[in-house]
Design a protein around this motif. Structure first.
Motif, PDB file in Angstrom:
ATOM      1  N   HIS A 262       0.820  -1.217   0.000  1.00  0.00           N
ATOM      2  CA  HIS A 262       0.000   0.000   0.000  1.00  0.00           C
ATOM      3  C   HIS A 262       0.854   1.268   0.000  1.00  0.00           C
ATOM      4  O   HIS A 262       0.602   2.204   0.743  1.00  0.00           O
ATOM      5  CB  HIS A 262      -0.977   0.015   1.187  1.00  0.00           C
ATOM      6  N   ILE A 263       1.902   1.240  -0.841  1.00  0.00           N
ATOM      7  CA  ILE A 263       2.741   2.427  -1.052  1.00  0.00           C
ATOM      8  C   ILE A 263       2.951   2.587  -2.548  1.00  0.00           C
ATOM      9  O   ILE A 263       2.673   1.675  -3.327  1.00  0.00           O
ATOM     10  CB  ILE A 263       4.105   2.310  -0.325  1.00  0.00           C
ATOM     11  N   SER A 264       3.433   3.745  -2.953  1.00  0.00           N
ATOM     12  CA  SER A 264       3.623   3.990  -4.386  1.00  0.00           C
ATOM     13  C   SER A 264       4.880   3.278  -4.894  1.00  0.00           C
ATOM     14  O   SER A 264       5.809   3.009  -4.124  1.00  0.00           O
ATOM     15  CB  SER A 264       3.744   5.487  -4.655  1.00  0.00           C
ATOM     16  N   PRO A 265       4.908   2.985  -6.199  1.00  0.00           N
ATOM     17  CA  PRO A 265       6.117   2.380  -6.786  1.00  0.00           C
ATOM     18  C   PRO A 265       7.346   3.277  -6.610  1.00  0.00           C
ATOM     19  O   PRO A 265       8.463   2.777  -6.501  1.00  0.00           O
ATOM     20  CB  PRO A 265       5.772   2.224  -8.267  1.00  0.00           C
ATOM     21  N   TRP A 266       7.136   4.593  -6.567  1.00  0.00           N
ATOM     22  CA  TRP A 266       8.247   5.535  -6.361  1.00  0.00           C
ATOM     23  C   TRP A 266       8.847   5.341  -4.968  1.00  0.00           C
ATOM     24  O   TRP A 266      10.062   5.385  -4.797  1.00  0.00           O
ATOM     25  CB  TRP A 266       7.787   6.975  -6.528  1.00  0.00           C
ATOM     26  N   THR A 267       7.995   5.115  -3.994  1.00  0.00           N
ATOM     27  CA  THR A 267       8.469   4.881  -2.627  1.00  0.00           C
ATOM     28  C   THR A 267       9.225   3.558  -2.559  1.00  0.00           C
ATOM     29  O   THR A 267      10.260   3.456  -1.896  1.00  0.00           O
ATOM     30  CB  THR A 267       7.286   4.885  -1.640  1.00  0.00           C
ATOM     31  N   VAL A 268       8.728   2.551  -3.257  1.00  0.00           N
ATOM     32  CA  VAL A 268       9.417   1.256  -3.321  1.00  0.00           C
ATOM     33  C   VAL A 268      10.813   1.456  -3.911  1.00  0.00           C
ATOM     34  O   VAL A 268      11.810   0.959  -3.365  1.00  0.00           O
ATOM     35  CB  VAL A 268       8.617   0.232  -4.159  1.00  0.00           C
ATOM     36  N   ALA A 269      10.885   2.198  -5.008  1.00  0.00           N
ATOM     37  CA  ALA A 269      12.179   2.453  -5.658  1.00  0.00           C
ATOM     38  C   ALA A 269      13.136   3.179  -4.719  1.00  0.00           C
ATOM     39  O   ALA A 269      14.337   2.870  -4.679  1.00  0.00           O
ATOM     40  CB  ALA A 269      11.982   3.254  -6.939  1.00  0.00           C
ATOM     41  N   THR A 270      12.622   4.126  -3.937  1.00  0.00           N
ATOM     42  CA  THR A 270      13.452   4.848  -2.979  1.00  0.00           C
ATOM     43  C   THR A 270      14.016   3.902  -1.928  1.00  0.00           C
ATOM     44  O   THR A 270      15.204   3.949  -1.603  1.00  0.00           O
ATOM     45  CB  THR A 270      12.645   5.978  -2.303  1.00  0.00           C
ATOM     46  N   HIS A 271      13.169   3.024  -1.399  1.00  0.00           N
ATOM     47  CA  HIS A 271      13.636   2.048  -0.418  1.00  0.00           C
ATOM     48  C   HIS A 271      14.691   1.124  -1.021  1.00  0.00           C
ATOM     49  O   HIS A 271      15.697   0.815  -0.372  1.00  0.00           O
ATOM     50  CB  HIS A 271      12.471   1.218   0.133  1.00  0.00           C
ATOM     51  N   ILE A 272      14.473   0.694  -2.238  1.00  0.00           N
ATOM     52  CA  ILE A 272      15.430  -0.204  -2.900  1.00  0.00           C
ATOM     53  C   ILE A 272      16.767   0.508  -3.099  1.00  0.00           C
ATOM     54  O   ILE A 272      17.829  -0.088  -2.853  1.00  0.00           O
ATOM     55  CB  ILE A 272      14.860  -0.749  -4.231  1.00  0.00           C
ATOM     56  N   ARG A 273      16.738   1.777  -3.509  1.00  0.00           N
ATOM     57  CA  ARG A 273      17.990   2.538  -3.661  1.00  0.00           C
ATOM     58  C   ARG A 273      18.728   2.631  -2.330  1.00  0.00           C
ATOM     59  O   ARG A 273      19.953   2.504  -2.281  1.00  0.00           O
ATOM     60  CB  ARG A 273      17.718   3.930  -4.220  1.00  0.00           C
ATOM     61  N   ARG A 274      18.000   2.858  -1.243  1.00  0.00           N
ATOM     62  CA  ARG A 274      18.630   2.941   0.080  1.00  0.00           C
ATOM     63  C   ARG A 274      19.249   1.603   0.487  1.00  0.00           C
ATOM     64  O   ARG A 274      20.315   1.560   1.092  1.00  0.00           O
ATOM     65  CB  ARG A 274      17.621   3.401   1.118  1.00  0.00           C
ATOM     66  N   ILE A 275      18.557   0.515   0.159  1.00  0.00           N
ATOM     67  CA  ILE A 275      19.109  -0.817   0.442  1.00  0.00           C
ATOM     68  C   ILE A 275      20.390  -1.017  -0.368  1.00  0.00           C
ATOM     69  O   ILE A 275      21.392  -1.526   0.143  1.00  0.00           O
ATOM     70  CB  ILE A 275      18.081  -1.932   0.133  1.00  0.00           C
ATOM     71  N   PHE A 276      20.383  -0.620  -1.653  1.00  0.00           N
ATOM     72  CA  PHE A 276      21.565  -0.730  -2.507  1.00  0.00           C
ATOM     73  C   PHE A 276      22.753  -0.023  -1.860  1.00  0.00           C
ATOM     74  O   PHE A 276      23.863  -0.556  -1.813  1.00  0.00           O
ATOM     75  CB  PHE A 276      21.312  -0.115  -3.887  1.00  0.00           C
ATOM     76  N   VAL A 277      22.531   1.194  -1.378  1.00  0.00           N
ATOM     77  CA  VAL A 277      23.606   1.975  -0.763  1.00  0.00           C
ATOM     78  C   VAL A 277      24.124   1.273   0.491  1.00  0.00           C
ATOM     79  O   VAL A 277      25.333   1.150   0.690  1.00  0.00           O
ATOM     80  CB  VAL A 277      23.142   3.409  -0.442  1.00  0.00           C
ATOM     81  N   LYS A 278      23.225   0.809   1.333  1.00  0.00           N
ATOM     82  CA  LYS A 278      23.635   0.125   2.569  1.00  0.00           C
ATOM     83  C   LYS A 278      24.472  -1.116   2.276  1.00  0.00           C
ATOM     84  O   LYS A 278      25.415  -1.421   2.999  1.00  0.00           O
ATOM     85  CB  LYS A 278      22.415  -0.284   3.399  1.00  0.00           C
ATOM     86  N   LEU A 279      24.123  -1.829   1.219  1.00  0.00           N
ATOM     87  CA  LEU A 279      24.812  -3.075   0.893  1.00  0.00           C
ATOM     88  C   LEU A 279      25.978  -2.885  -0.073  1.00  0.00           C
ATOM     89  O   LEU A 279      26.767  -3.803  -0.279  1.00  0.00           O
ATOM     90  CB  LEU A 279      23.822  -4.080   0.286  1.00  0.00           C
ATOM     91  N   GLY A 280      26.057  -1.710  -0.688  1.00  0.00           N
ATOM     92  CA  GLY A 280      27.119  -1.458  -1.653  1.00  0.00           C
ATOM     93  C   GLY A 280      26.955  -2.233  -2.944  1.00  0.00           C
ATOM     94  O   GLY A 280      27.924  -2.740  -3.502  1.00  0.00           O
TER      95      GLY A 280
END
Length: 143
Positions: free
Chosen positions: A106-124
């Motif tokens: 129940h969130i927008s695809p843009w919010t999903v993409a933002t979370h995924i980008r943050r995960i990418f940064v955390k994991l390198g």
């Protein structure tokens, strides 16, 4: 008369050799000072940085300040994901695209993409596949 490519390569090679020798000389000087003295003060670091880095030597050489720092490689750092990031990572591992993940949570695809980008940064990492591989490697992906 312009120097030939071969002459230019020889000159560059000579310069690199001189720089390498200077670096080795400076490193020997630092190592000599380390063996002749005791480790100095730690820099002011945040609590998290102190867990990752430790200054084991600090010195002035010819007016330049040098620090020898022992640090934990990024691959050994403990990564923590928020509950929302964990939920998104689980859905990405199931192969769902951002749009379907957004519908399920129940969130927008843009919010999903933002979370995924943050995960990418955390994991390198830079891809969804690499993200899942890192999460599995660190046992961060809960089934």
């Amino acid at each position: 008369m312009k120097p030939s490519n071969k002459e230019r390569l020889i000159n560059v090679s000579d310069n690199e050799t001189k720089l390498a020798f200077e670096k080795q000389s400076l490193l020997k000087d630092l190592l000599t000072q380390i063996s002749d003295s005791t480790p100095c003060k730690l820099l002011k670091l945040t609590e998290q940085e102190q867990m990752l880095n430790e200054v084991i030597f600090e010195s002035d050489v010819d007016g330049v300040r040098y620090y020898l720092v022992r640090s934990i490689p990024k691959s050994q750092e403990k990564v923590s994901l928020s509950p929302r990031e964990q939920a998104i990572a689980q859905l990405v591992a199931q192969g769902l695209p951002n749009k379907l993940i957004g519908i399920r949570l129940h969130i927008s695809p843009w919010t999903v993409a933002t979370h995924i980008r943050r995960i990418f940064v955390k994991l390198g990492v830079t891809s969804r596949t690499a993200m899942i591989a890192q999460l599995l490697k660190g046992n961060l992906l809960q089934e």
